[in-house]
Motif scaffolding. Sequence first.
Motif, PDB file in Angstrom:
ATOM      1  N   ASP A 163       0.836  -1.264   0.074  1.00 39.27           N
ATOM      2  CA  ASP A 163       0.054  -0.083   0.103  1.00 39.27           C
ATOM      3  C   ASP A 163       0.649   1.183   0.186  1.00 39.27           C
ATOM      4  OD1 ASP A 163      -2.432   1.461  -0.051  1.00 39.27           O
ATOM      5  OD2 ASP A 163      -2.783   1.136   2.126  1.00 39.27           O
ATOM      6  N   ALA A 164       0.195   2.353  -0.287  1.00 40.54           N
ATOM      7  CA  ALA A 164       0.986   3.529  -0.656  1.00 40.54           C
ATOM      8  C   ALA A 164       1.366   4.296   0.947  1.00 40.54           C
ATOM      9  CB  ALA A 164      -0.061   4.830  -1.167  1.00 40.54           C
ATOM     10  N   ASN A 165       0.778   3.612   1.912  1.00 39.77           N
ATOM     11  CA  ASN A 165       1.447   4.210   3.295  1.00 39.77           C
ATOM     12  C   ASN A 165       2.626   3.597   3.630  1.00 39.77           C
ATOM     13  OD1 ASN A 165       0.431   1.715   4.109  1.00 39.77           O
ATOM     14  ND2 ASN A 165      -1.425   2.567   4.788  1.00 39.77           N
ATOM     15  N   LEU A 166       3.176   2.459   2.920  1.00 40.66           N
ATOM     16  CA  LEU A 166       4.556   1.803   3.199  1.00 40.66           C
ATOM     17  C   LEU A 166       5.452   2.296   2.023  1.00 40.66           C
ATOM     18  CD1 LEU A 166       3.208  -1.483   4.318  1.00 40.66           C
ATOM     19  CD2 LEU A 166       4.163   0.269   5.758  1.00 40.66           C
ATOM     20  N   HIS A 185      -1.453  -6.559   8.011  1.00 42.58           N
ATOM     21  CA  HIS A 185      -1.718  -5.148   8.714  1.00 42.58           C
ATOM     22  C   HIS A 185      -0.641  -4.872   9.426  1.00 42.58           C
ATOM     23  CE1 HIS A 185      -4.499  -2.273  11.329  1.00 42.58           C
ATOM     24  NE2 HIS A 185      -3.437  -1.799  10.556  1.00 42.58           N
ATOM     25  N   VAL A 186       0.259  -4.021   9.063  1.00 47.93           N
ATOM     26  CA  VAL A 186       1.337  -3.494   9.970  1.00 47.93           C
ATOM     27  C   VAL A 186       0.944  -2.547  10.958  1.00 47.93           C
ATOM     28  CG1 VAL A 186       3.704  -2.744   9.876  1.00 47.93           C
ATOM     29  CG2 VAL A 186       2.904  -3.927   7.946  1.00 47.93           C
ATOM     30  N   ILE A 235      -0.440  -5.587   1.746  1.00 50.22           N
ATOM     31  CA  ILE A 235       0.460  -5.163   2.846  1.00 50.22           C
ATOM     32  C   ILE A 235       0.223  -3.764   3.173  1.00 50.22           C
ATOM     33  CG2 ILE A 235       2.846  -5.050   3.828  1.00 50.22           C
ATOM     34  CD1 ILE A 235       3.633  -7.037   1.768  1.00 50.22           C
ATOM     35  N   SER A 236      -0.451  -3.452   4.377  1.00 47.54           N
ATOM     36  CA  SER A 236      -0.676  -1.917   4.576  1.00 47.54           C
ATOM     37  C   SER A 236      -0.617  -1.608   6.161  1.00 47.54           C
ATOM     38  CB  SER A 236      -2.221  -1.776   4.261  1.00 47.54           C
ATOM     39  OG  SER A 236      -2.621  -0.541   4.166  1.00 47.54           O
ATOM     40  N   LYS A 237      -0.545  -0.309   6.300  1.00 41.76           N
ATOM     41  CA  LYS A 237      -0.775   0.158   7.809  1.00 41.76           C
ATOM     42  C   LYS A 237      -1.997   0.723   7.970  1.00 41.76           C
ATOM     43  CE  LYS A 237       2.487   2.399   9.802  1.00 41.76           C
ATOM     44  NZ  LYS A 237       3.395   3.608  10.006  1.00 41.76           N
ATOM     45  N   ASP A 238      -2.872   0.439   6.904  1.00 40.51           N
ATOM     46  CA  ASP A 238      -4.455   0.865   6.934  1.00 40.51           C
ATOM     47  C   ASP A 238      -5.207  -0.006   7.520  1.00 40.51           C
ATOM     48  OD1 ASP A 238      -6.903   1.825   6.291  1.00 40.51           O
ATOM     49  OD2 ASP A 238      -6.367   2.593   4.536  1.00 40.51           O
ATOM     50  N   SER A 239      -5.952   0.442   8.712  1.00 42.71           N
ATOM     51  CA  SER A 239      -6.772  -0.485   9.233  1.00 42.71           C
ATOM     52  C   SER A 239      -8.176  -1.088   8.648  1.00 42.71           C
ATOM     53  CB  SER A 239      -7.244   0.051  10.844  1.00 42.71           C
ATOM     54  OG  SER A 239      -8.088   1.200  10.438  1.00 42.71           O
ATOM     55  N   ASP A 240      -8.576   0.161   7.401  1.00 37.56           N
ATOM     56  CA  ASP A 240      -9.649  -0.307   6.644  1.00 37.56           C
ATOM     57  C   ASP A 240      -9.495  -1.749   6.272  1.00 37.56           C
ATOM     58  OD1 ASP A 240     -10.510   2.098   7.435  1.00 37.56           O
ATOM     59  OD2 ASP A 240     -10.152   2.977   5.292  1.00 37.56           O
TER      60      ASP A 240
END
Length: 113
Positions: free
Chosen positions: A7-10, A70-71, A49-54
């Motif tokens: 994901d974009a947040n990583l 979920h990281v 793979i994301s830090k996003d809880s959605d």
Amino acid sequence: MVRFLVDANLPKYFSFWSSDEYLHVSDLGTDLLDSQTWTYAKNNQLTIISKDSDFSARIINKEPPPKVIHVKIGNMKIGELYDFIGKRWEEILEMNTKCKLVKAYSDKILGVD
């Protein structure tokens, strides 16, 4: 063969994500909404793979694909994030083979079937 969508947040340029198994959402051209990221991963049978809880919330009541890693480690400097993932990545990947959701916390790794 691509197996994971980062994901974009990583960060895109982590060495353990620099193989043909990993695709970063930025490689898909434009910024995707979460729903578009989900659909792309589902259609291509990828693990997000994301830090996003959605994504975690979404997979709870669904069947894969996609799977989700979920990281959940909060805000870290890039070096700290790299060290954390580097130390735990094999354990996370192993759990990903058995679970539809893997939650990686700073002190534990949990899987949800």
